[in-house]
Every structure is written in C-alpha cells, then in structure tokens.
Scaffold this motif. Sequence first.
Motif, PDB file in Angstrom:
ATOM      1  N   ALA A  86      16.004  48.230  34.132  1.00  0.00           N
ATOM      2  CA  ALA A  86      14.545  47.815  33.962  1.00  0.00           C
ATOM      3  C   ALA A  86      14.477  46.654  32.794  1.00  0.00           C
ATOM      4  O   ALA A  86      13.821  45.640  32.950  1.00  0.00           O
ATOM      5  N   TYR A  87      15.452  46.649  31.939  1.00  0.00           N
ATOM      6  CA  TYR A  87      15.392  45.753  30.849  1.00  0.00           C
ATOM      7  C   TYR A  87      16.548  44.753  30.763  1.00  0.00           C
ATOM      8  O   TYR A  87      16.594  43.881  29.827  1.00  0.00           O
ATOM      9  N   ALA A  88      17.313  44.631  31.942  1.00  0.00           N
ATOM     10  CA  ALA A  88      18.171  43.645  32.070  1.00  0.00           C
ATOM     11  C   ALA A  88      17.709  42.122  32.190  1.00  0.00           C
ATOM     12  O   ALA A  88      16.683  41.945  32.472  1.00  0.00           O
ATOM     13  N   SER A  89      18.327  41.523  31.371  1.00  0.00           N
ATOM     14  CA  SER A  89      17.979  39.934  31.145  1.00  0.00           C
ATOM     15  C   SER A  89      18.016  39.261  32.517  1.00  0.00           C
ATOM     16  O   SER A  89      17.205  38.364  32.703  1.00  0.00           O
ATOM     17  N   SER A  90      18.507  39.825  33.698  1.00  0.00           N
ATOM     18  CA  SER A  90      18.471  39.076  34.914  1.00  0.00           C
ATOM     19  C   SER A  90      17.401  39.137  35.553  1.00  0.00           C
ATOM     20  O   SER A  90      16.721  37.990  36.127  1.00  0.00           O
ATOM     21  N   TRP A  91      16.172  39.798  35.173  1.00  0.00           N
ATOM     22  CA  TRP A  91      14.839  39.778  35.430  1.00  0.00           C
ATOM     23  C   TRP A  91      14.070  38.625  35.197  1.00  0.00           C
ATOM     24  O   TRP A  91      13.069  38.073  35.640  1.00  0.00           O
ATOM     25  N   SER A  92      14.753  37.876  33.942  1.00  0.00           N
ATOM     26  CA  SER A  92      14.128  36.687  33.298  1.00  0.00           C
ATOM     27  C   SER A  92      14.675  35.602  34.113  1.00  0.00           C
ATOM     28  O   SER A  92      14.207  34.418  33.635  1.00  0.00           O
TER      29      SER A  92
END
Length: 111
Positions: A86-92
């Motif tokens: 959920a908090y992986a930087s890939s989501w950004s």
Amino acid sequence: NGNPWDFTKKEMRDKAEKLFDDTEPYLPIGSPPCTLWSTWQRINSKRDLQKYAKELKQARVHLQFVCKLYRKQMEAGRLFLHEHPAYASSWSEHTVKELLKSEEVEREIMH
C-alpha cells in the motif's frame, strides 16, 4: 525456459507480450519486485546513489511494461490485478497514476 521473467530485457518483454496476446489471460497479476519501491529504501541513507539510480531505472522499465499490459487488458474488457504494498512508492509513478485515473480501475488496500 525455466528462468524468471526479467522485464528489464527487451527480448523478455517481447516474449511475455506475445504470450499475453496469444493467450488473452482473464486475470494477469502484476507484482513488480518490491525492493526498489519499498518504504525501507526511502530511509536507507547508506545506499550507493549511482547504483540506486540504475536499479530504479530498471524498476521503472518493469513497472511501465506491466502497466502497458494492464492497459491492453482494459481495452479488451478484461481484468488485471496489480499487487504491491500500500505504501510502495510505485503508486506515485506517472504510469500507475494514469491507470488509477480510469473509472474502470479501483484501488483496494488489503490487510
């Protein structure tokens, strides 16, 4: 051929995309390696920055490729699952943010 998929290599991406197009999977699951996207990487002050930049570039190639396949899935009216913390930087990343803009895409956080 018994080796793991390495989407940093064009020949592997081409092979995977051909397999993808030929088989038209109903629900492919993309799970890019978490190493470069993990929250721990953001607090690791002892990383070699040049090595990190190279690895991050490779991780982006992988992520962009699976997102390309996700878009193909959506165009064909099929599903996909992008599994990442959920908090992986890939989501950004831009390519993921663009997918999330689609009304057809939902983001769920599982525990």
